[in-house]
Design an enzyme around this catalytic site. Structure first.
Site, mmCIF file in Angstrom:
data_model
loop_
_atom_site.group_PDB
_atom_site.id
_atom_site.type_symbol
_atom_site.label_atom_id
_atom_site.label_comp_id
_atom_site.label_asym_id
_atom_site.label_seq_id
_atom_site.Cartn_x
_atom_site.Cartn_y
_atom_site.Cartn_z
ATOM 1 N N LYS A 166 0.284 13.168 -12.955
ATOM 2 C CA LYS A 166 0.795 12.393 -14.095
ATOM 3 C C LYS A 166 2.123 11.743 -13.707
ATOM 4 C CE LYS A 166 -1.393 15.227 -17.658
ATOM 5 N NZ LYS A 166 -2.255 14.380 -18.456
ATOM 6 N N GLU A 218 -2.601 20.589 -27.781
ATOM 7 C CA GLU A 218 -3.703 19.630 -27.954
ATOM 8 C C GLU A 218 -4.222 19.767 -29.377
ATOM 9 O OE1 GLU A 218 -6.463 19.252 -24.294
ATOM 10 O OE2 GLU A 218 -5.832 21.326 -24.396
ATOM 11 N N ASP A 234 -6.828 28.516 -18.097
ATOM 12 C CA ASP A 234 -7.150 27.087 -18.175
ATOM 13 C C ASP A 234 -5.897 26.216 -18.046
ATOM 14 O OD1 ASP A 234 -9.066 24.973 -18.684
ATOM 15 O OD2 ASP A 234 -8.117 24.732 -20.636
ATOM 16 N N HIS A 283 -1.347 24.160 -14.800
ATOM 17 C CA HIS A 283 -0.552 23.027 -15.288
ATOM 18 C C HIS A 283 0.855 23.437 -15.738
ATOM 19 C CE1 HIS A 283 -4.364 21.192 -14.992
ATOM 20 N NE2 HIS A 283 -4.796 21.382 -16.217
HETATM 21 C C1 BG6 Z 1 -7.756 20.653 -18.264
HETATM 22 C C2 BG6 Z 1 -8.179 21.793 -19.133
HETATM 23 O O1 BG6 Z 1 -7.377 21.112 -17.000
HETATM 24 O O2 BG6 Z 1 -6.637 20.009 -18.866
HETATM 25 C C3 BG6 Z 1 -8.530 21.301 -20.521
HETATM 26 O O3 BG6 Z 1 -9.316 22.401 -18.551
HETATM 27 C C4 BG6 Z 1 -7.385 20.523 -21.110
HETATM 28 O O4 BG6 Z 1 -8.845 22.388 -21.368
HETATM 29 C C5 BG6 Z 1 -6.934 19.465 -20.137
HETATM 30 O O5 BG6 Z 1 -7.851 19.916 -22.294
HETATM 31 C C6 BG6 Z 1 -5.673 18.802 -20.644
HETATM 32 O O6 BG6 Z 1 -5.397 17.717 -19.823
HETATM 33 P P1 BG6 Z 1 -4.591 16.462 -20.396
HETATM 34 O O7 BG6 Z 1 -4.402 15.598 -19.206
HETATM 35 O O8 BG6 Z 1 -5.471 15.860 -21.443
HETATM 36 O O9 BG6 Z 1 -3.316 17.009 -20.965
#
Ligand code: BG6
Ligand code: NDP
Length: 508
Positions: free
Chosen positions: A188, A222, A241, A246
């Site tokens: 990102k 989210e 996850d 992340h």
């Molecule tokens: C993914 C997860 O790695 O990242 C998902 O498996 C999540 O559950 C997604 O929704 C979120 O990514 P972003 O880029 O939409 O924030």
């Protein structure tokens, strides 16, 4: 930016969601920016009975549906999908890989790709080792004649033990520098901008430590639920996850020391040092430092929303967390005693990812008598959406006396120009084609991140009395997560989706 060498990209799991939603649109975007190799072939592989024409049709529809490009040109899409082929594979059958090799050899001769190959594992994680093993058995792993790169999607294992085992298996087959572990948050723009904000400006770095920072907060919320991924998600949960990868990568970039260069290993060494300095959470402290929750049915803006346990693919008695919040410390000179708070959840009120640096208040409250407690300054790095940076500080309201108001100084990416922010997958695919692994996770980083997560996994497994708090879909998670924040009256920041909508925010 240079165009990569000619190559063939083989995507396993070509019939899947990731390929359609992310990979094909990202490749198309690179194509129209002239950033794809001059000669390029894409070979889709999966079990689905498709011909190459079926795959091209599927790819063309996926690009039209999911691409973020403004003016989609049907002729351009048709031209792009022209380089695509499809080969059916049973992942366990070695003879299918022999067959794949012969298709690759034909494509290599047609497209002059000189043996350069990238394999993308866009399949369920249980297949990564199987596919890699069969590829090398079929003689497709050796970099002797052209590069051979293997892209592995997260999750990289299930826990510390399986993460180590996955690395060991891969290392028996190929070298570490052939492995590209994708954590798409690293792709990102705004996550990369963290490095620029911190290390290109003289004003932030002197303050970026325990002397001036009170606490650091990272939120990745989210508003969607688990959608069609209930089956996968129920065996993963928010900790695996989102947190293990992340969120911890964002912690790494926020907390790391300046790297000696922009070299891939220089940056990853610094992130690794942060992970190595994470104060281990003792199993018995998990209930105090980690709060987990699961969303329950609710009405959001008049619409009924299903509770997690009733989502497709989810066990009706599931205790899988859809929300997790953690408080922890980083044991080093820069961050000693500064609490870090991270949280992530599905079905939150809005979709937002941000890093909040809370600075300590000024040592002497000259204006305290007039307005009561002053709010500390905050630097908010908005990763998505409405990407930007916001600095909150106090100003005098015009008029008599000293009435102080908390105001915003903000920068929004969209003000830079009418530039479309490239998708994370676009950047990461471009990098792997050029052999740049800076934004990919290294084996030791992944294992050290699992090591930090392990006591939480163990505590949850061994002690069923640790609560999974319910929270109504559309709220900011379970109430007890507020008690994680140290300090009287302090709470999490409750961000609004639009950075521009951020009104005066004062801590209680
Ligand atoms: C993914 C997860 O790695 O990242 C998902 O498996 C999540 O559950 C997604 O929704 C979120 O990514 P972003 O880029 O939409 O924030
Ligand atoms: P899918 O569930 O869509 O699976 C991809 C493909 O793998 C399917 O089209 C199917 O193809 C094959 N497949 C599915 N299940 C099995 C099985 N049990 N045995 C053999 N083959 C199977 O996954 P995604 O595309 O969503 O994800 C792929 C990888 O990327 C996963 O590891 C996921 O964790 C990761 N990921 C996905 C994200 C996303 O947004 N989707 C985001 C981040 C990571 P066929 O039947 O034709 O062989």
């Amino acid at each position: 930016m240079e165009r990569p060498d000619n190559l063939i990209l083989v995507i396993f799991g070509a019939s899947g969601d990731l390929t359609a939603r992310k990979l094909l649109p990202a490749l198309y975007s690179l194509k129209i920016q002239n950033l794809m190799p001059e000669k390029f072939a894409l070979l889709g592989a999966a079990r689905t009975e498709w011909s190459s024409d079926d795959f091209r049709k599927h790819a063309s529809e996926a690009i039209k549906k999911f691409s973020e490009e403004k003016d989609l040109d049907p002729a351009g899409i048709a031209d792009f999908t022209g380089c695509m082929n499809y080969q059916r594979v049973e992942y366990l059958s070695l003879s299918d890989y022999e067959q794949l090799k012969s298709v690759i050899n034909t494509l290599s001769a047609t497209f002059h790709t000189r043996g350069n190959l990238i394999f993308y594992m866009a399949t369920p994680p249980s297949l990564y080792e199987i596919i890699s093993t069969n590829l090398t058995k079929a003689g497709l792993g050796s970099p002797a004649d052209g590069f051979k790169r293997f892209i592995i999607e997260k999750p990289f294992g299930y826990d510390l033990e399986s993460g180590i085992k996955l690395n060991q298996t891969l290392h028996q087959l190929i070298a570490e520098d052939q492995i590209y572990r994708i954590d798409h948050y690293l792709g990102k723009e705004t996550v990369q901008n963290l490095l620029v904000t911190r290390f290109a400006n003289g004003i932030f770095e002197p303050l970026w430590n325990r002397n001036y920072i009170h606490r650091v907060e990272i939120t990745s919320a989210e508003n969607i639920g688990v959608e069609d991924r209930g089956g996968y998600y129920d065996s993963a949960g928010a900790l695996r996850d989102m947190v293990q990868n992340h969120l911890l990568q964002m912690v790494g970039l926020t907390a790391m020391e300046p790297p000696s260069s922009l070299d891939a290993d220089a940056i990853r060494n610094e992130v690794l040092k942060v992970f190595q300095s994470l104060q281990p959470i003792k199993e018995e402290d998990v209930p105090k430092q980690v709060i987990r929750g699961q969303y329950t049915a609710s009405k959001i803006r008049g619409e009924c929303v299903t509770g997690y346990r009733y989502e497709k693919g989810v066990d009706n008695h599931s205790r899988t967390e859809t929300y997790v919040a953690i408080k922890f410390y980083i044991n080093n000179w820069r961050w000693g005693d500064v609490p870090f708070y991270i949280r992530t959840g599905k079905r939150m009120p809005t979709t937002v990812t941000e890093i909040v640096i809370h600075f300590k208040p000024s040592p002497h409250h000259l204006f305290q008598r007039v307005i009561g407690k002053l709010s500390g300054n905050q630097l908010i790095i908005r990763i998505q959406p409405n990407e930007g940076i916001l600095l909150k500080f106090d100003m005098k309201e015009p008029g008599s006396g000293f009435k102080v108001k908390n105001v915003n100084m903000d920068f929004q990416y969209k003000d830079l120009a009418d530039i479309r922010i490239p998708s994370a997958y676009e950047r990461l695919l471009y990098d792997v084609m050029n052999g740049d692994s800076t934004l990919y996770a290294r084996d030791d980083e992944v294992e050290t991140a699992w090591k930090f997560i392990e006591p939480v996994q163990k505590a949850w497994k061994n002690n069923p009395a640790i609560k999974v708090y319910g929270y109504s879909a559309g709220t900011w998670g379970p109430e007890p997560s507020n008690s994680l924040i140290e300090g009287e009256g302090l709470t999490w920041r409750y961000p609004s989706k639009n950075l521009a909508d951020e009104e005066i925010y004062c801590e209680l």
